[in-house]
Scaffold this motif. Structure first.
Motif, PDB file in Angstrom:
ATOM      1  N   HIS A  93       0.858  -1.175   0.000  1.00  0.00           N
ATOM      2  CA  HIS A  93       0.000   0.000   0.000  1.00  0.00           C
ATOM      3  C   HIS A  93       0.902   1.236   0.000  1.00  0.00           C
ATOM      4  CE1 HIS A  93      -2.764   3.068   1.605  1.00  0.00           C
ATOM      5  NE2 HIS A  93      -3.752   2.276   1.199  1.00  0.00           N
ATOM      6  N   PRO A  94       0.545   2.280  -0.729  1.00  0.00           N
ATOM      7  CA  PRO A  94       1.413   3.466  -0.781  1.00  0.00           C
ATOM      8  C   PRO A  94       1.566   4.173   0.556  1.00  0.00           C
ATOM      9  CG  PRO A  94      -0.675   3.855  -1.927  1.00  0.00           C
ATOM     10  CD  PRO A  94      -0.599   2.387  -1.648  1.00  0.00           C
ATOM     11  N   GLY A  95       0.656   3.925   1.512  1.00  0.00           N
ATOM     12  CA  GLY A  95       0.763   4.554   2.815  1.00  0.00           C
ATOM     13  C   GLY A  95       1.356   3.670   3.891  1.00  0.00           C
ATOM     14  N   ALA A  96       2.028   2.580   3.492  1.00  0.00           N
ATOM     15  CA  ALA A  96       2.489   1.589   4.472  1.00  0.00           C
ATOM     16  C   ALA A  96       3.912   1.815   4.977  1.00  0.00           C
ATOM     17  CB  ALA A  96       2.387   0.184   3.881  1.00  0.00           C
ATOM     18  N   VAL A  97       4.640   2.782   4.434  1.00  0.00           N
ATOM     19  CA  VAL A  97       6.026   2.966   4.875  1.00  0.00           C
ATOM     20  C   VAL A  97       6.113   3.233   6.381  1.00  0.00           C
ATOM     21  CG1 VAL A  97       8.073   4.438   4.686  1.00  0.00           C
ATOM     22  CG2 VAL A  97       6.922   3.644   2.624  1.00  0.00           C
ATOM     23  N   PRO A  98       5.313   4.134   6.953  1.00  0.00           N
ATOM     24  CA  PRO A  98       5.409   4.341   8.410  1.00  0.00           C
ATOM     25  C   PRO A  98       5.128   3.071   9.212  1.00  0.00           C
ATOM     26  CG  PRO A  98       4.200   6.144   7.391  1.00  0.00           C
ATOM     27  CD  PRO A  98       4.372   5.094   6.328  1.00  0.00           C
ATOM     28  N   ALA A  99       4.182   2.256   8.747  1.00  0.00           N
ATOM     29  CA  ALA A  99       3.871   1.016   9.463  1.00  0.00           C
ATOM     30  C   ALA A  99       5.046   0.052   9.425  1.00  0.00           C
ATOM     31  CB  ALA A  99       2.628   0.361   8.858  1.00  0.00           C
ATOM     32  N   VAL A 100       5.721  -0.038   8.278  1.00  0.00           N
ATOM     33  CA  VAL A 100       6.886  -0.921   8.171  1.00  0.00           C
ATOM     34  C   VAL A 100       7.998  -0.442   9.095  1.00  0.00           C
ATOM     35  CG1 VAL A 100       8.715  -1.715   6.630  1.00  0.00           C
ATOM     36  CG2 VAL A 100       6.346  -1.678   5.836  1.00  0.00           C
ATOM     37  N   ILE A 101       8.285   0.840   9.059  1.00  0.00           N
ATOM     38  CA  ILE A 101       9.374   1.369   9.889  1.00  0.00           C
ATOM     39  C   ILE A 101       9.055   1.212  11.367  1.00  0.00           C
ATOM     40  CG2 ILE A 101      10.693   3.434  10.469  1.00  0.00           C
ATOM     41  CD1 ILE A 101      11.317   2.151   7.740  1.00  0.00           C
ATOM     42  N   GLN A 102       7.812   1.441  11.754  1.00  0.00           N
ATOM     43  CA  GLN A 102       7.444   1.274  13.157  1.00  0.00           C
ATOM     44  C   GLN A 102       7.568  -0.182  13.593  1.00  0.00           C
ATOM     45  OE1 GLN A 102       3.643   2.889  14.189  1.00  0.00           O
ATOM     46  NE2 GLN A 102       3.777   2.270  16.343  1.00  0.00           N
ATOM     47  N   ALA A 103       7.130  -1.110  12.731  1.00  0.00           N
ATOM     48  CA  ALA A 103       7.216  -2.529  13.070  1.00  0.00           C
ATOM     49  C   ALA A 103       8.666  -2.986  13.186  1.00  0.00           C
ATOM     50  CB  ALA A 103       6.486  -3.360  12.028  1.00  0.00           C
ATOM     51  N   LEU A 104       9.534  -2.439  12.344  1.00  0.00           N
ATOM     52  CA  LEU A 104      10.944  -2.845  12.328  1.00  0.00           C
ATOM     53  C   LEU A 104      11.815  -1.980  13.230  1.00  0.00           C
ATOM     54  CD1 LEU A 104      11.433  -3.465   8.481  1.00  0.00           C
ATOM     55  CD2 LEU A 104      11.097  -5.184  10.263  1.00  0.00           C
ATOM     56  N   ASP A 105      11.216  -1.060  13.957  1.00  0.00           N
ATOM     57  CA  ASP A 105      11.977  -0.057  14.699  1.00  0.00           C
ATOM     58  C   ASP A 105      13.076  -0.668  15.560  1.00  0.00           C
ATOM     59  OD1 ASP A 105      12.288   2.773  15.717  1.00  0.00           O
ATOM     60  OD2 ASP A 105      11.772   1.766  17.595  1.00  0.00           O
ATOM     61  N   GLY A 106      12.736  -1.679  16.361  1.00  0.00           N
ATOM     62  CA  GLY A 106      13.733  -2.291  17.230  1.00  0.00           C
ATOM     63  C   GLY A 106      14.822  -3.013  16.474  1.00  0.00           C
ATOM     64  N   LEU A 107      14.476  -3.582  15.317  1.00  0.00           N
ATOM     65  CA  LEU A 107      15.466  -4.303  14.515  1.00  0.00           C
ATOM     66  C   LEU A 107      16.390  -3.349  13.771  1.00  0.00           C
ATOM     67  CD1 LEU A 107      13.222  -7.152  13.063  1.00  0.00           C
ATOM     68  CD2 LEU A 107      14.983  -7.355  14.834  1.00  0.00           C
ATOM     69  N   LEU A 108      15.929  -2.126  13.532  1.00  0.00           N
ATOM     70  CA  LEU A 108      16.754  -1.152  12.819  1.00  0.00           C
ATOM     71  C   LEU A 108      17.910  -0.640  13.672  1.00  0.00           C
ATOM     72  CD1 LEU A 108      13.900   0.728  10.964  1.00  0.00           C
ATOM     73  CD2 LEU A 108      15.806  -0.464   9.863  1.00  0.00           C
ATOM     74  N   THR A 109      17.934  -1.025  14.947  1.00  0.00           N
ATOM     75  CA  THR A 109      19.074  -0.683  15.791  1.00  0.00           C
ATOM     76  C   THR A 109      20.198  -1.701  15.648  1.00  0.00           C
ATOM     77  OG1 THR A 109      18.220  -1.897  17.709  1.00  0.00           O
ATOM     78  CG2 THR A 109      17.508   0.387  17.454  1.00  0.00           C
ATOM     79  N   HIS A 110      19.945  -2.789  14.933  1.00  0.00           N
ATOM     80  CA  HIS A 110      20.946  -3.827  14.700  1.00  0.00           C
ATOM     81  C   HIS A 110      21.501  -3.706  13.285  1.00  0.00           C
ATOM     82  CE1 HIS A 110      19.910  -6.108  18.378  1.00  0.00           C
ATOM     83  NE2 HIS A 110      18.692  -5.657  18.152  1.00  0.00           N
ATOM     84  N   PRO A 111      22.699  -4.211  13.035  1.00  0.00           N
ATOM     85  CA  PRO A 111      23.217  -4.204  11.664  1.00  0.00           C
ATOM     86  C   PRO A 111      22.248  -4.903  10.723  1.00  0.00           C
ATOM     87  CG  PRO A 111      24.941  -4.821  13.225  1.00  0.00           C
ATOM     88  CD  PRO A 111      23.659  -4.795  14.004  1.00  0.00           C
ATOM     89  N   GLY A 112      22.069  -4.350   9.530  1.00  0.00           N
ATOM     90  CA  GLY A 112      21.106  -4.930   8.601  1.00  0.00           C
ATOM     91  C   GLY A 112      21.512  -4.754   7.156  1.00  0.00           C
ATOM     92  N   LEU A 113      21.052  -5.663   6.323  1.00  0.00           N
ATOM     93  CA  LEU A 113      21.255  -5.629   4.875  1.00  0.00           C
ATOM     94  C   LEU A 113      19.898  -5.837   4.213  1.00  0.00           C
ATOM     95  CD1 LEU A 113      24.276  -8.083   4.837  1.00  0.00           C
ATOM     96  CD2 LEU A 113      24.466  -5.678   4.162  1.00  0.00           C
ATOM     97  N   PHE A 114      19.695  -5.213   3.049  1.00  0.00           N
ATOM     98  CA  PHE A 114      18.418  -5.388   2.381  1.00  0.00           C
ATOM     99  C   PHE A 114      18.547  -5.281   0.867  1.00  0.00           C
ATOM    100  CE2 PHE A 114      18.712  -0.787   2.985  1.00  0.00           C
ATOM    101  CZ  PHE A 114      18.178  -0.257   1.816  1.00  0.00           C
TER     102      PHE A 114
END
Length: 320
Positions: free
Chosen positions: A93-114
């Motif tokens: 959905h075009p409005g889903a970016v905030p939901a993705v970032i909020q859901a991944l918030d804790g994981l974004l503090t760890h090293p990541g690749l995408f």
């Protein structure tokens, strides 16, 4: 007699309709939201390396109002992985970016690749499900999605975009060379941009792709990568007991539709069954949505690297 036959036929028809309705309810309401964490052990590191815990997430296909999925994903941060790998299709959905970032918030503090997939670039569209049996069917794209905003948010938080890039990083004392390609499902892969043998001093040579197309896996294998991680298949999404997946939605064979496997003589492959579905096909059957915590261990030369698979009620622990 005719009346008796008619009554029996009616009961059978009613039973069939009832069974179908129950199966549809289970697939669309229960199993689609029965998120699972899979634990996998894979011996891919150089001998003498320290084990590495890698969380593999893929195919969120997030809608803004999918609060149950968002809450479950946010709990994954409690696993404290050494590295997070995201193999795409985050958006639906075009409005889903905030939901993705909020859901991944804790994981974004760890090293990541995408790397990204087709449903980071384009929204989903209604599709005849029988087209999935034809890997060469004409693909129609939905509305453009704000993948640039998602990419910027990932990078701002410290995750590395591996799309047509090679990164050398050190995570938890492990030296990693990681390279990836854009989505082969859209023919956006340009493997030549990362071609060549990775640093032989690395303890892990890691490849990333959204769709596990054999042509891409072969290139990674030929260059000497230890492990490739992918998503896209949804594990078949609608599977049959004792049969498994009916389709993979790519050229990968059905036996590798999810989980760990070998590719060639030396490389390992891990395909995530993913956490979401298209909003136009919101069902899973015999294929729970999942994330995977991989424990990467050193290669053993004692011949004990090919143990079997142990399945438990709430998780499946694979050792390949």
């Amino acid at each position: 007699m005719a009346s008796l036959v008619s009554t029996r036929a009616g009961r059978l028809a009613a039973a069939a309709v009832g069974t179908g309705a129950a199966g549809l309810f289970y697939a669309t309401v229960i199993e689609r939201n029965a998120f699972a964490l899979r634990h996998v052990t894979m011996p891919v590191l150089e001998p003498g390396s320290t084990p590495l815990r890698v969380l593999h997430i893929s195919d969120l296909h997030m809608m803004p109002n999918q609060y149950l999925k968002q809450a479950w994903v946010s709990e994954l941060a409690s696993l404290e992985p050494d590295l997070v790998v995201n193999t795409g299709d985050n958006l639906a959905h075009p409005g889903a970016v905030p939901a993705v970032i909020q859901a991944l918030d804790g994981l974004l503090t760890h090293p990541g690749l995408f790397v990204f997939g087709s449903n980071d670039y384009f929204g989903p569209t209604p599709k005849n499900p029988f087209k999935y049996f034809d890997s060469e069917h004409e693909r129609k794209h939905g509305e453009p999605l704000p993948w640039r905003d998602l990419r910027a948010a990932f990078i701002e938080r410290g995750w590395l975009d591996a799309t047509h890039r090679t990164h050398e990083i050190e995570v938890a004392g492990t030296r990693i060379v990681a390279a990836g390609v854009d989505d082969p499902h859209l023919d956006r892969d340009r493997y030549d941009t990362v071609a060549g043998r990775p640093n032989p001093l690395a303890q892990l040579r890691l490849g990333l792709t959204h769709s596990p197309e054999p042509r891409v896996l072969d290139r990674f294998a030929d260059d000497g990568y230890d492990l490739v991680m992918a998503g896209h298949t949804h594990g078949g999404q609608l599977c049959l007991p004792f049969v498994g997946a009916l389709v993979t939605n790519c050229e990968l064979d059905r036996s590798r539709v999810k989980g760990p496997s070998r590719w060639g003589a030396h490389m390992r492959l891990h395909v995530s069954a993913g956490l979401g579905t298209s909003p136009y096909a919101p069902a899973r059957f015999c294929c729970r949505p999942e994330a995977t915590l991989l424990t990467l261990t050193p290669v053993s030369h004692g011949g004990g690297d090919d143990a079997g698979i142990e399945s438990l009620p709430q998780l499946a622990e694979d050792r390949v």
